[in-house]
Design a protein around this motif. Structure first.
Motif, PDB file in Angstrom:
ATOM      1  N   ASP A  50       0.797  -1.230   0.000  1.00 43.64           N
ATOM      2  CA  ASP A  50       0.000   0.000   0.000  1.00 43.64           C
ATOM      3  C   ASP A  50       0.835   1.290   0.000  1.00 43.64           C
ATOM      4  O   ASP A  50       0.305   2.367   0.240  1.00 43.64           O
ATOM      5  N   GLU A  53      -0.535   4.162  -2.077  1.00 43.85           N
ATOM      6  CA  GLU A  53      -1.731   4.849  -1.610  1.00 43.85           C
ATOM      7  C   GLU A  53      -1.516   5.633  -0.321  1.00 43.85           C
ATOM      8  O   GLU A  53      -2.335   6.478   0.040  1.00 43.85           O
ATOM      9  N   ARG A  54      -0.455   5.369   0.395  1.00 44.34           N
ATOM     10  CA  ARG A  54      -0.192   6.090   1.645  1.00 44.34           C
ATOM     11  C   ARG A  54       0.016   7.572   1.379  1.00 44.34           C
ATOM     12  O   ARG A  54       0.414   7.972   0.303  1.00 44.34           O
ATOM     13  N   ARG A  55      -0.202   8.387   2.398  1.00 44.12           N
ATOM     14  CA  ARG A  55       0.076   9.821   2.302  1.00 44.12           C
ATOM     15  C   ARG A  55       1.523  10.054   2.707  1.00 44.12           C
ATOM     16  O   ARG A  55       1.965   9.581   3.752  1.00 44.12           O
ATOM     17  N   PRO A  68      -0.289  11.430  -2.236  1.00 42.65           N
ATOM     18  CA  PRO A  68      -0.293   9.967  -2.252  1.00 42.65           C
ATOM     19  C   PRO A  68       1.098   9.433  -2.613  1.00 42.65           C
ATOM     20  O   PRO A  68       1.872  10.104  -3.315  1.00 42.65           O
ATOM     21  N   GLY A  69       1.390   8.241  -2.159  1.00 39.93           N
ATOM     22  CA  GLY A  69       2.696   7.634  -2.412  1.00 39.93           C
ATOM     23  C   GLY A  69       3.069   7.602  -3.876  1.00 39.93           C
ATOM     24  O   GLY A  69       4.216   7.843  -4.241  1.00 39.93           O
ATOM     25  N   ARG A  70       2.130   7.330  -4.727  1.00 36.72           N
ATOM     26  CA  ARG A  70       2.383   7.274  -6.175  1.00 36.72           C
ATOM     27  C   ARG A  70       2.993   8.601  -6.648  1.00 36.72           C
ATOM     28  O   ARG A  70       3.942   8.629  -7.415  1.00 36.72           O
ATOM     29  N   THR A  71       2.444   9.713  -6.176  1.00 35.55           N
ATOM     30  CA  THR A  71       2.950  11.039  -6.550  1.00 35.55           C
ATOM     31  C   THR A  71       4.298  11.304  -5.899  1.00 35.55           C
ATOM     32  O   THR A  71       5.220  11.831  -6.535  1.00 35.55           O
TER      33      THR A  71
END
Length: 154
Positions: A50, A53-55, A68-71
């Motif tokens: 995850d 999705e994490r902040r 979000p983690g992706r960014t």
């Protein structure tokens, strides 16, 4: 980059808000070893379940700024691509990232907010370049770097 790796590691694990985790800068007696260890740590943190999705808190961008983690992982990619230019131009080496890296980094650079930029900030104000400028030049300009810059005499 060691500090960035350590900061992104802490942020991936929910502890990235304090500046101290981003600004330690202690490389000890083995800078290469410190770098390698930080790469292992950030790679493991980004691979956790995850993580996308994490902040992630990114205090360099602004107090309370989180994405979000992706960014955030994209921002870290951007760091690597652009800091490679910083190093290359400083030592007089070519900067030739793969087209895919430039394309991905351009997408991420366009997300960096304009507010909070300037002297002493993580990013300088954007520089205008022609629409037909090479992608690498456009990338650098988005983050306030002038692709024609060269270091002065030491």
């Amino acid at each position: 980059m060691v500090s960035q790796n350590e900061g992104f590691t802490a942020s991936a694990r929910g502890a990235g808000e304090p500046w101290a985790v981003w600004r330690d800068g202690d490389l000890g007696d083995d800078p290469a070893g410190a770098y390698e260890a930080s790469v292992d740590e950030v790679t493991a943190a980004f691979a956790e379940d995850d993580a996308l999705e994490r902040r992630f808190a990114l205090p360099e961008v602004g107090e309370g700024f989180a994405v979000p983690g992706r960014t955030a992982i994209g921002f870290h990619l951007l760091d690597y691509v652009v800091h490679a230019w910083d190093i290359a131009v400083t030592i007089g080496a070519p900067w030739e990232p793969a087209d895919e890296l430039i394309t991905a980094a351009l997408r991420v650079a366009s997300l960096v907010p304009e507010e909070g930029r300037g002297a002493g900030a993580a990013f300088r104000r954007r520089i205008a370049v022609p629409d037909d400028a090479p992608p690498g030049d456009r990338l650098l300009a988005l983050l306030g770097r002038d692709s024609s810059w060269t270091p002065g005499p030491c």
